[in-house]
Design a protein around this motif. Structure first.
Motif, PDB file in Angstrom:
ATOM      1  N   LYS A   1       1.011  -1.265   0.192  1.00  0.00           N
ATOM      2  CA  LYS A   1      -0.076  -0.046   0.042  1.00  0.00           C
ATOM      3  C   LYS A   1       0.863   1.518  -0.232  1.00  0.00           C
ATOM      4  CE  LYS A   1      -3.778   2.264   3.070  1.00  0.00           C
ATOM      5  NZ  LYS A   1      -4.211   1.904   4.226  1.00  0.00           N
ATOM      6  N   GLU A   2       1.867   1.028   0.855  1.00  0.00           N
ATOM      7  CA  GLU A   2       2.842   2.550   0.804  1.00  0.00           C
ATOM      8  C   GLU A   2       3.202   2.634  -0.543  1.00  0.00           C
ATOM      9  OE1 GLU A   2       7.240   3.434   3.394  1.00  0.00           O
ATOM     10  OE2 GLU A   2       5.188   2.724   4.209  1.00  0.00           O
ATOM     11  N   ASP A   3       4.148   1.167  -0.883  1.00  0.00           N
ATOM     12  CA  ASP A   3       4.822   1.396  -2.352  1.00  0.00           C
ATOM     13  C   ASP A   3       3.998   2.168  -3.300  1.00  0.00           C
ATOM     14  OD1 ASP A   3       7.226   1.486  -4.001  1.00  0.00           O
ATOM     15  OD2 ASP A   3       5.695  -0.051  -5.074  1.00  0.00           O
ATOM     16  N   VAL A   4       2.491   2.112  -3.358  1.00  0.00           N
ATOM     17  CA  VAL A   4       1.659   1.976  -4.858  1.00  0.00           C
ATOM     18  C   VAL A   4       1.255   3.326  -3.820  1.00  0.00           C
ATOM     19  CG1 VAL A   4      -0.935   1.538  -5.878  1.00  0.00           C
ATOM     20  CG2 VAL A   4       0.978  -0.844  -5.025  1.00  0.00           C
ATOM     21  N   LEU A   5       1.011   3.988  -3.047  1.00  0.00           N
ATOM     22  CA  LEU A   5       0.495   5.202  -2.334  1.00  0.00           C
ATOM     23  C   LEU A   5       1.719   6.740  -2.725  1.00  0.00           C
ATOM     24  CD1 LEU A   5      -1.076   4.602   0.839  1.00  0.00           C
ATOM     25  CD2 LEU A   5      -2.238   5.750  -1.839  1.00  0.00           C
ATOM     26  N   SER A   6       3.224   5.895  -2.939  1.00  0.00           N
ATOM     27  CA  SER A   6       4.202   6.706  -3.596  1.00  0.00           C
ATOM     28  C   SER A   6       3.893   6.754  -5.201  1.00  0.00           C
ATOM     29  CB  SER A   6       5.131   6.494  -2.595  1.00  0.00           C
ATOM     30  OG  SER A   6       6.155   6.807  -3.606  1.00  0.00           O
ATOM     31  N   ARG A   7       4.047   5.983  -4.907  1.00  0.00           N
ATOM     32  CA  ARG A   7       4.175   5.688  -7.534  1.00  0.00           C
ATOM     33  C   ARG A   7       2.865   6.719  -7.629  1.00  0.00           C
ATOM     34  NH1 ARG A   7       7.990   2.741  -8.656  1.00  0.00           N
ATOM     35  NH2 ARG A   7       8.183   1.365  -7.210  1.00  0.00           N
TER      36      ARG A   7
END
Length: 315
Positions: free
Chosen positions: A179-185
Motif C-alpha cells: 500500500k505504501e509503495d503504490v501510494l508513493s507511485r
C-alpha cells in the motif's frame, strides 16, 4: 476447552475484519504455524499462501483425517478471499494411541503347527519364535480406535486459528508495504501529470509561432492571413487536446486511493483500475506530438507497470 475456538474465531474476525477495515491491507503471501497439545493430541497446523487470482486451497494430511479437509477449507476461506493456500495438518497422540493391535491366536497356532509339520518332515529343528510368527500375514491386525469427530475438529480448529493469527499478521505486513509503495507511485504519477498539464497548452502557442514563421518564408513579402493561422492553430489544439484524459487520470487516481483505504478485498478492483490508468496514459501519448510530453508519458507508464506488478500480491 470448548470455549477456546469461538474466542479465537472472534479474535480472527476482528483481526481480519472490523479492526482493520480502513487501516489494514493484506497481501497474499503469508505463513503461520500453530502447535498445541490438547486432549492427548499433539496437533500441528501450518498455513502458507502465495498470490493467485482467485482462492485456491490444498490440504495435506493423513487419510485418516481427510474428513476434516472441507471444514478447514471453509474456515480458511472465511478469513481470506484470494491466494493459493496450502494447509498441513499433523496429529500425534501423546497419551492414548489412536490405534489398537489385536492378535489372531488361532491363526498363529495354525502357522505354528504348519511349521512343526515342516520341521518333522524334513527332520530339522523348529526355530520359530513369537516375533517371527507375528510377521505372518493376518496374525497381528492394526485397527483405529473410534474417536469423537466433533471433539477432534474442535481441537484442530483451535490450532488452525492459532496458525491463522501468524499467517494473517504476515499478510498484513506485506499488504501495508504494498500500500505504501503504490501510494508513493500515485504521487509520482500526479506530479508528472501536473508537468504535462503545464506543458500541453504551450504546444499550441509553439505550433502557431512555427506556422507563422513558415508562412513568412513561403509568402515572403505578401500579407499573412492571421485568421487562417488562428483557424489552423485551433484545429491543431483540438486534435492534441488531452484535458479529458488528464481529468480522468486524476479521477482514477482518487478512486485508487479510496479503494486502497477501503475495508474490502481490493485486488480485482485495482486490476481493472490499473488498466484504465494505462489506457488514458496511452491516449495522451498518442496525442502528444511533443517529445517532452512523450518522455513524461513513458515515465508514467513505467510507474503504472510497477503498480500493476505490486497489486498482483494484494488480496
Amino acid at each position: 476447552m470448548s470455549n477456546v475456538a469461538p474466542q479465537l474465531t472472534a479474535a480472527a474476525a476482528d483481526f481480519g475484519g472490523a479492526v482493520c477495515n480502513v487501516e489494514c491491507m493484506f497481501g497474499m503471501t503469508g505463513y503461520g504455524k500453530g502447535n498445541l497439545v490438547l486432549n492427548g493430541r499433539d496437533i500441528t497446523v501450518e498455513v502458507k499462501s502465495v498470490n493467485h487470482r482467485y482462492f485456491e486451497y490444498t490440504g495435506r494430511m493423513s487419510r485418516a483425517y481427510s474428513f476434516l479437509d472441507d471444514k478447514i477449507k471453509k474456515e480458511v476461506q472465511s478469513m481470506i478471499s484470494r491466494g493459493k493456500v496450502e494447509v498441513s495438518l499433523m496429529i500425534n497422540y501423546t497419551q492414548k494411541s489412536d490405534t489398537r493391535i489385536t492378535a489372531d491366536i488361532p491363526l498363529a497356532k495354525s502357522y505354528y503347527e504348519a511349521l512343526q509339520s515342516i520341521a518333522y518332515s524334513l527332520d530339522i529343528p523348529l526355530n520359530a519364535s513369537v516375533k517371527e510368527l507375528s510377521k505372518f500375514d493376518g496374525v497381528l491386525t492394526r485397527t483405529r480406535t473410534e474417536e469423537d469427530a466433533d471433539a477432534l475438529w474442535n481441537d484442530v480448529n483451535i490450532v488452525l486459528h492459532k496458525a491463522m493469527e501468524g499467517f494473517l499478521e504476515m499478510r498484513k505486513a506485506e499488504g501495508e508495504k504494498l500500500k505504501e509503495d503504490v501510494l508513493s507511485r500515485l504521487v509520482t504519477i500526479e506530479n508528472i501529470l501536473g508537468e504535462i498539464e503545464v506543458e500541453a497548452p504551450l504546444r499550441v502557442r509553439a505550433y502557431r509561432e512555427k506556422l507563422y514563421s513558415k508562412l513568412l518564408v513561403i509568402l515572403e513579402d505578401r500579407q499573412i492571413d492571421e485568421g487562417r493561422i488562428l483557424t489552423e492553430a485551433a484545429v491543431f489544439a483540438d486534435r492534441v487536446a488531452i484535458d479529458e484524459e488528464t481529468t480522468r487520470l486524476h479521477s482514477h487516481i482518487a478512486q485508487y486511493r479510496n479503494i486502497l483505504n477501503s475495508g474490502e478485498p481490493r485486488g480485482r478492483k485495482l486490476d481493472f483500475l490499473t488498466q484504465e490508468l494505462n489506457r488514458e496514459t496511452n491516449t495522451i501519448g498518442s496525442k502528444a506530438n511533443d517529445l517532452s510530453i512523450t518522455n513524461k508519458v513513458v515515465e508514467i507508464k513505467a510507474e503504472i507497470e510497477k503498480i500493476r506488478e505490486q497489486i498482483q500480491n494484494i488480496e
